[in-house]
Design a protein around this motif. Structure first.
Motif, mmCIF file in Angstrom:
data_model
loop_
_atom_site.group_PDB
_atom_site.id
_atom_site.type_symbol
_atom_site.label_atom_id
_atom_site.label_comp_id
_atom_site.label_asym_id
_atom_site.label_seq_id
_atom_site.Cartn_x
_atom_site.Cartn_y
_atom_site.Cartn_z
ATOM 1 N N VAL A 1 85.024 9.200 -54.422
ATOM 2 C CA VAL A 1 85.849 7.987 -54.447
ATOM 3 C C VAL A 1 85.292 6.974 -53.451
ATOM 4 O O VAL A 1 84.955 7.323 -52.321
ATOM 5 C CB VAL A 1 87.321 8.285 -54.061
ATOM 6 N N VAL A 2 85.197 5.695 -53.871
ATOM 7 C CA VAL A 2 84.869 4.600 -52.964
ATOM 8 C C VAL A 2 86.143 3.810 -52.710
ATOM 9 O O VAL A 2 86.884 3.490 -53.636
ATOM 10 C CB VAL A 2 83.771 3.685 -53.539
ATOM 11 N N GLN A 3 86.395 3.506 -51.429
ATOM 12 C CA GLN A 3 87.623 2.807 -51.049
ATOM 13 C C GLN A 3 87.283 1.377 -50.631
ATOM 14 O O GLN A 3 86.522 1.171 -49.695
ATOM 15 C CB GLN A 3 88.295 3.528 -49.874
ATOM 16 N N LEU A 4 87.857 0.408 -51.313
ATOM 17 C CA LEU A 4 87.646 -1.006 -51.010
ATOM 18 C C LEU A 4 87.949 -1.309 -49.550
ATOM 19 O O LEU A 4 89.032 -0.992 -49.051
ATOM 20 C CB LEU A 4 88.551 -1.860 -51.894
ATOM 21 N N CYS A 5 87.013 -1.956 -48.852
ATOM 22 C CA CYS A 5 87.210 -2.366 -47.460
ATOM 23 C C CYS A 5 87.601 -3.844 -47.412
ATOM 24 O O CYS A 5 87.009 -4.670 -48.105
ATOM 25 C CB CYS A 5 85.933 -2.135 -46.655
ATOM 26 N N LEU A 6 88.578 -4.162 -46.575
ATOM 27 C CA LEU A 6 89.093 -5.531 -46.507
ATOM 28 C C LEU A 6 88.539 -6.313 -45.318
ATOM 29 O O LEU A 6 89.189 -7.234 -44.821
ATOM 30 C CB LEU A 6 90.627 -5.503 -46.451
#
Length: 610
Positions: free
Chosen positions: A515-520
């Motif tokens: 899983v890749v988690q969107l960074c803000l």
């Protein structure tokens, strides 16, 4: 037996007598009341959807809270349920009301006390209402903290501007003289408003032709508030329409569309349709969050625990229990972050001890707030805590430097509740090469790093490749027998930054089951970090999904560690991403996966592999 039959007979007679008495007690309504009740009972039950609840701010005098009927009628015509919010300075009452609203209108009225925008009173300042100022500004903060869609009207526009740090002309005829009469009255069109092309206003109206508006105000915007833009101007350069859309659900006008809407006008009702449409989506987002388990996979809040940051304090920290509640977030990964230091034995031991101390701080902080939260190690813990009405905090380690060069520390940290270790941070370490300050981004795992990967696989601990060089990424893809994660990374195709993942990496991560988690973090989202917004973040999210697939994407904000951008500055704003996903056509099941379902799948797979 006869006695039992006799008893039953007596009971039956008693019940029959009681029923007869009840029949006799049916009221004999007057014909007018009977007809009213007949009509009420004949109304169709709205089974398709519930209409959104639209709060309307009230004006007040010494005895009552009041709202002009035109506001109520305009909301009804647009398909909302109007709710008049009583004037009170009780913040707890207003907070509870704000949490229930799907949209809110701020109505016209008196001048705002210039003290709220740091100015001295002008001699031409007219009547102010101290009680209403406190009520309106408190209510506005509470609804915008929750990202409730807002429509400001006349004084409401001025309130929005002041609340966001703007200032006002206190008397237009003397402060900003012009030929435009801004005060002829509500009833008829008074002057034109030019519409800015490409704006939300143009989309709403379906045209960029000038709008003829009524006008009843002597104050106006002088300096624009933070995050706002003017999309409608009068001929004398007075802002007539301001908006924060698409990054925040705020629209405000200096005129009175409710007057024409209540008369059946088909143009001005569009302002209320806009509010109701946004309120419907916002309500749906809130409802979805009651059914899913939402998890932010990376924050650095523990760095501040020894500097006074506390989970129970809303404050400037992006992560807090209040903000999680406002943004409908269930769980947060708190990172035990350690910067890269010297790699001699003494320094490595100090690094291990520092990580142990940070994990201890996390437990202490959650224990202090045990009535509202707890540490979670498994998905079952998350489910239990949400059922108890509490927030869940998972633990990760950012930078494998914190394990020293002793593989036994991996087991120790896992037993302390750590779910993932980010192999490196912004510099190379004894495990691998970094994506940022590295001697060679094509280089990857060290011999010790290969042992770390195998040991984490064996123990069922998630390997986090955020911050890793491309060489490290591909080495882990080849070596790991288990899915891996990137706890806070975005798409390089949309923003060419070494911290982001290429499309090839995204596809490989999907094949790996990870899983890749969107960074803000703004610099990872937009080439001009000052321009980065939640809309840009949503575009990254959409790209990640299109390339890696809906089963391999999540969200890791990096709040309190660099994360944050326009429209998403804290946990309370995370619901804006859900709204964006809904607007892009994603389903509730898609949103469930993105907001934690995918990460929990990986966690569970690793737990079973031990």
């Amino acid at each position: 037996m006869k006695r039992k039959l006799l008893l039953f007979a007596i009971l039956a007679l008693g019940i029959g007598s009681l029923q007869a008495q009840r029949v006799k007690r049916v009221p004999q309504w007057a014909p007018a009341l009977a007809e009213l009740y007949r009509q009420t009972d004949s109304l169709a039950v709205p089974l398709v959807r519930q209409q959104p609840l639209i709060g309307i701010s009230a004006s007040t005098d010494a005895r009552r809270s009041t709202v002009n009927a035109t506001y109520v009628e305009a909301v009804i015509r647009a398909g909302g349920i109007p709710y008049v919010i009583p004037v009170t300075d009780n913040a707890d009452v207003l907070r509870d009301i704000a949490s229930r609203l799907d949209g809110c209108i701020f109505t016209g009225g008196e001048d705002i006390d210039p003290a709220y925008y740091g100015a001295e009173a002008d001699p031409k300042l007219e009547e102010t209402n101290p009680q209403r100022d406190v009520y309106d500004l408190t209510l506005l903060k509470l609804v915008t903290d929750r990202n409730v869609p807002v429509l400001g009207i006349c004084r409401g526009l001025q309130l929005v501007n002041v609340a966001l740090g703007g200032t006002l002309w206190q008397d237009l005829p003397t402060n900003h003289p012009s030929a435009v009469n801004h005060r002829p009255g509500h009833s008829d069109p008074a002057h034109s408003v030019s519409v800015v092309k490409g704006s939300c206003l143009e989309t709403l109206l379906g045209s960029d032709r000038p709008l003829q508006v009524n006008s009843l105000h002597h104050q106006g915007i002088r300096q624009l508030g933070l995050g706002l833009k003017v999309t409608g101007w009068s001929a004398d350069s007075i802002p007539e329409v301001i908006e924060a859309w698409p990054n925040r659900p705020i629209l405000a006008v200096q005129f009175h569309p409710e007057v024409f809407t209540a008369r059946g006008d088909t143009t001005f009702v569009k302002f209320f349709h806009f509010l109701v449409e946004k309120a419907v989506t916002f309500r749906r987002a809130k409802d979805i969050h009651t059914r899913i388990y939402s998890v932010d996979t990376h924050t650095d809040t523990p760095m501040g625990f020894r500097r006074g940051v506390a989970l129970e304090k809303r404050g400037r920290n992006m992560v807090s229990l209040q903000k999680m509640d406002e943004g409908k977030l269930d769980a947060q990964f708190l990172a035990a972050f350690i910067g890269q230091g010297p790699r001699d034995d003494a320094s490595l031991q100090q690094a291990v001890e520092k990580v142990e101390g940070i994990i201890g701080d996390i437990y202490a902080e959650t224990e202090k707030n045990q009535a509202y939260c707890g540490v979670a190690r498994t998905e079952a813990d998350l489910h239990r805590l949400k059922a108890e009405g509490k927030k869940a905090f998972f633990i990760g380690i950012e930078n494998g430097y914190g394990i020293g060069k002793d593989l036994r520390n991996i087991r120790k940290f896992k037993e302390m509740g750590v779910n993932y270790i980010t192999l490196c941070h912004s510099y190379d370490n004894d495990i691998c090469h970094s994506s940022t300050h590295t001697e060679d981004a094509t280089k990857g795992l060290t011999p010790f790093g290969r042992k770390v990967v195998k040991e984490m696989n064996r123990l069922g601990m998630m390997i986090d490749l955020s911050h890793a060089s491309e060489g490290t990424f591909w080495d882990v893809m080849r070596l790991s027998k288990q899915p891996v994660i990137c706890s806070h990374s975005s798409a390089r195709a949309l923003c060419d930054h070494d911290r982001n993942l290429t499309d090839d990496q995204l596809r490989a991560l999907a094949r790996n089951g990870g899983v890749v988690q969107l960074c803000l973090l703004d610099a990872y989202i937009h080439p001009d970090r000052r321009a980065a917004s939640v809309s840009d973040a949503a575009a990254h999210l959409d790209h990640l999904i299109r390339v890696a697939g809906i089963d391999h994407v999540g969200i890791g904000s990096d709040f309190d560690g660099g994360g944050g951008l326009t429209g998403c500055y804290g946990d309370n704003d995370l619901i804006n991403l859900t709204v964006k996903l809904l607007e892009m056509g994603y389903t509730e099941e898609d949103i469930r996966k993105v907001w934690g379902g995918n990460l929990m799948r990986v966690m569970n797979e690793l737990a079973k592999s031990k």
